[in-house]
Structure formats: C-alpha cells, structure tokens
Design a protein around this motif. Structure first.
Motif, short mmCIF file in Angstrom:
data_model
loop_
_atom_site.label_atom_id
_atom_site.label_comp_id
_atom_site.label_asym_id
_atom_site.label_seq_id
_atom_site.Cartn_x
_atom_site.Cartn_y
_atom_site.Cartn_z
N ASN A 150 0.80 -1.22 0.00
CA ASN A 150 0.00 0.00 0.00
C ASN A 150 0.83 1.28 0.00
OD1 ASN A 150 -2.51 -1.27 -0.12
ND2 ASN A 150 -2.49 -1.66 2.08
N ASP A 151 2.14 1.12 -0.17
CA ASP A 151 3.04 2.27 -0.35
C ASP A 151 4.28 1.77 -1.09
OD1 ASP A 151 4.43 4.61 -0.36
OD2 ASP A 151 4.39 4.93 1.81
N PRO A 152 4.16 1.59 -2.42
CA PRO A 152 5.24 0.95 -3.18
C PRO A 152 6.56 1.70 -3.22
CG PRO A 152 3.16 0.91 -4.40
CD PRO A 152 2.96 1.84 -3.24
N LYS A 153 6.60 2.93 -2.74
CA LYS A 153 7.90 3.62 -2.68
C LYS A 153 8.71 3.18 -1.46
CE LYS A 153 6.52 7.92 -0.24
NZ LYS A 153 5.13 7.51 0.02
N VAL A 154 8.11 2.34 -0.61
CA VAL A 154 8.80 1.80 0.56
C VAL A 154 9.12 0.33 0.33
CG1 VAL A 154 8.69 1.35 3.04
CG2 VAL A 154 7.63 3.41 2.10
#
Length: 334
Positions: free
Chosen positions: A300-304
């Motif tokens: 739910n936060d693909p930059k992480v």
C-alpha cells in the motif's frame, strides 16, 4: 515426531498446554486465554468473532492501508483492493488513518466491538505509531466499551527488539494475534490470545470455534523452541543492536546517494527503506535481486521497500547485506 503427530482439535495435549503457558507468561497480566490456529488470517478471524460475541456489538474499526489476511473477517478489515472482487463484504467494517487520534475518536462509538491495528503496519510501509497513539486508542476503546486487538503477526517474537512489538508503546491490548515467526518457519501455527475476563465465552459451547490442525503438537514444539530462543535478553539485545547498525549505515548511504531520497524507518529489524518515488523503489528491487538480495515493496506504499533481515544474522552478515545494498544504490544513482 516418534511420539506426536499433527494432533486432533477434539483432544487436549501436553504440548498445547505447555506452549499456552509460555505464551501467557510472555503477556501482560491477565492475557492468558490461548486459542490456536494455522495462519494469521484465521487468528484474526477468531479475534473479530470473539470481539463481536463478547461485546454483542457489530462495528470493527481498522486502519487504512493495513493488512490482516485474506480470510473472511480478516479480509473485510483490510483495504478495498483486497476485497472488491469478493463482494458482498460483511457489514460493520470501517477504516481510519493510522496515527490519527481524531479520526479514531470519531469512528469508535457505542456500537463498536473492537479496533484492530497492526502494531507496526508493514503493508502500509513500515510506519511506526506515534509514541502515545496505541495507548490513546486503548483509552478510546475503554470509554466506548470496545476491545483493542493488536495484530502482532509480523511484529511479534522479537522482530522489533522487544518480544512483543506493543511492549515498545506502553499499551495493554485486550487481544493479541500472532503467527508467521511463531514457529520459525518450521510449521504452520498461529494463536489468538485474549483476556481472562472473557474466559467463560467458550465454556457453554467449546465448539463455537474449531481449527482442525490448530495447535498441532509438532507446531507447538517448534513454537516453544522459538520462544525459548527469542525471549533471551541476549537475543533481543542482538536484534536491537543490529537494527541500530542497519539504521546508521543505511542513513549514511542515503547521504551518499541523495538523489534516491532514501529514508529509513521502523524499529529493531522491522525496517523500511523509503525512496523518493515508486519507480525508484521498483527499479531498486530488481537491482537488489540481481545482486543477491531478495526484498519486496510495501503493497500500500510501493515507494517503501520492506527490509526484514533474519533475526539471527551476525554483524558480518549484516555488513555483507549492506554491501549488496550499496552496490545497488550506486548503480541506480548512476
């Protein structure tokens, strides 16, 4: 395995009792009712069923971006993208933003059975709770006659440097859900632990909930050995020390390659590497893999990128991992 097999949910056994006693001893006073399952999702389902049965209320409050499993009530407590194709979704499930006390106060009311929260939501991006957040949520629950369920499937068994993740935040939940690392990956086993104040709930009809292979004797032995190892002070000190080592070194790499926007978050060895955007993170996952390091992004936060090293690695092995990380960052930075 010469003496025990997978067990039978109709029968009591010594391994189940011994593991239950160990789990209860690791919990805050009074959290000593243990029911076994085979997966985290199953354990979450039971926790939600229990909360509704005990309180005779309907509403379940969870966090936007959370993940509690792919089974019935666990799925309903999760995000829309996991459940949209499986409509109709059971009613009574609501979501609020993580770390927002204001939204939680508005959502919890007289018809709320429970609030369920991952102590550190992994799929949300390894976001740590504000210092007083979980304790305040518990107070909100108490004011409204609701229960607090903490999902420790990922944070339990030493991952954060404390045996239970919630020990970092001075909060006493009403229920705790555990799984994943419970058996060290040896055998599928999970558990739902709840307060002794509700111990009579299953007395009239113990078959209100059944798990055919829940609390398998083989799984119990594996889980007991995991607990023996991971409750040792030296083990937890090791996890905290490695967490500090990784955080320091990754922070230095972020400074060395500033164009990637690397920021480190998490607690102990439950860590996340946040990058400037989703594209950077996805390309780095490929570079990490090519260089021999397997990681995944937060759904739910693909930059992480989730960074969850094995808890038993040595400092030398940690440095080998960091070398692979730097090789990948250098290639991405150009």
């Amino acid at each position: 395995m010469d003496m025990y097999d997978m067990g039978n949910h109709h029968l009591i056994s010594k391994p189940k009792a011994l593991l239950g006693r160990m789990i209860a001893a690791s919990m805050p006073q009074g959290l000593n009712q243990v029911v076994y399952g085979v997966s985290g999702g199953e354990a979450v389902d039971l926790a939600i069923k229990l909360a509704r049965g005990i309180t005779q209320k309907e509403d379940i409050i969870s966090v936007i971006g959370c993940y509690h499993g792919h089974t019935g009530f666990a799925l309903a407590a999760g995000d829309a993208k996991f459940k949209e194709k499986f409509k109709p979704v059971p009613p009574g499930f609501k979501q609020v933003r993580f770390n927002s006390v204001e939204e939680m106060e508005k959502a919890v009311g007289p018809n709320t059975a429970a609030v369920i929260i991952e102590t550190i939501p992994a799929t949300l991006g390894i976001v740590t709770p504000d210092r007083a957040y979980l304790k305040t949520v518990k107070e909100i629950c108490e004011k409204n006659g609701a229960l607090l369920i903490l999902d420790e499937v990922q944070t339990g068994f030493g991952r954060t440097g404390k045996f239970w993740g919630f020990e970092n935040y001075d909060v006493r939940p009403d229920m705790v859900v555990m799984g994943k690392g419970m058996s060290g990956g040896i055998y599928p086993i999970s558990a739902t632990v709840y307060d002794e104040a509700y111990k009579n709930f299953f007395m009239e009809d113990p078959f209100l909930h059944i798990s055919t292979y829940g609390g398998s004797e083989i799984g119990c032995f594996a889980a007991m050995r995991v607990m023996e190892i991971s409750r040792e002070k030296s083990f937890l000190d090791h996890v905290r020390g490695l967490g500090e080592h990784f955080t320091r070194r990754l922070g230095q790499l972020g400074d060395k390659y500033p164009d990637l926007g690397l920021k480190v978050r998490g607690k102990g060895l439950m860590m996340g590497m946040e990058f400037k955007d989703e594209t950077t993170a996805l390309f780095l996952i490929k570079l990490f893999f090519d260089n021999g390091l397997y990681v995944v992004y937060s759904g739910n936060d693909p930059k992480v990128i989730q960074f969850l090293p094995v808890l038993t690695i040595s400092t030398t092995e940690a440095d080998e991992i960091l070398t692979l990380v730097e090789t990948s960052l250098k290639a991405m930075s150009g």
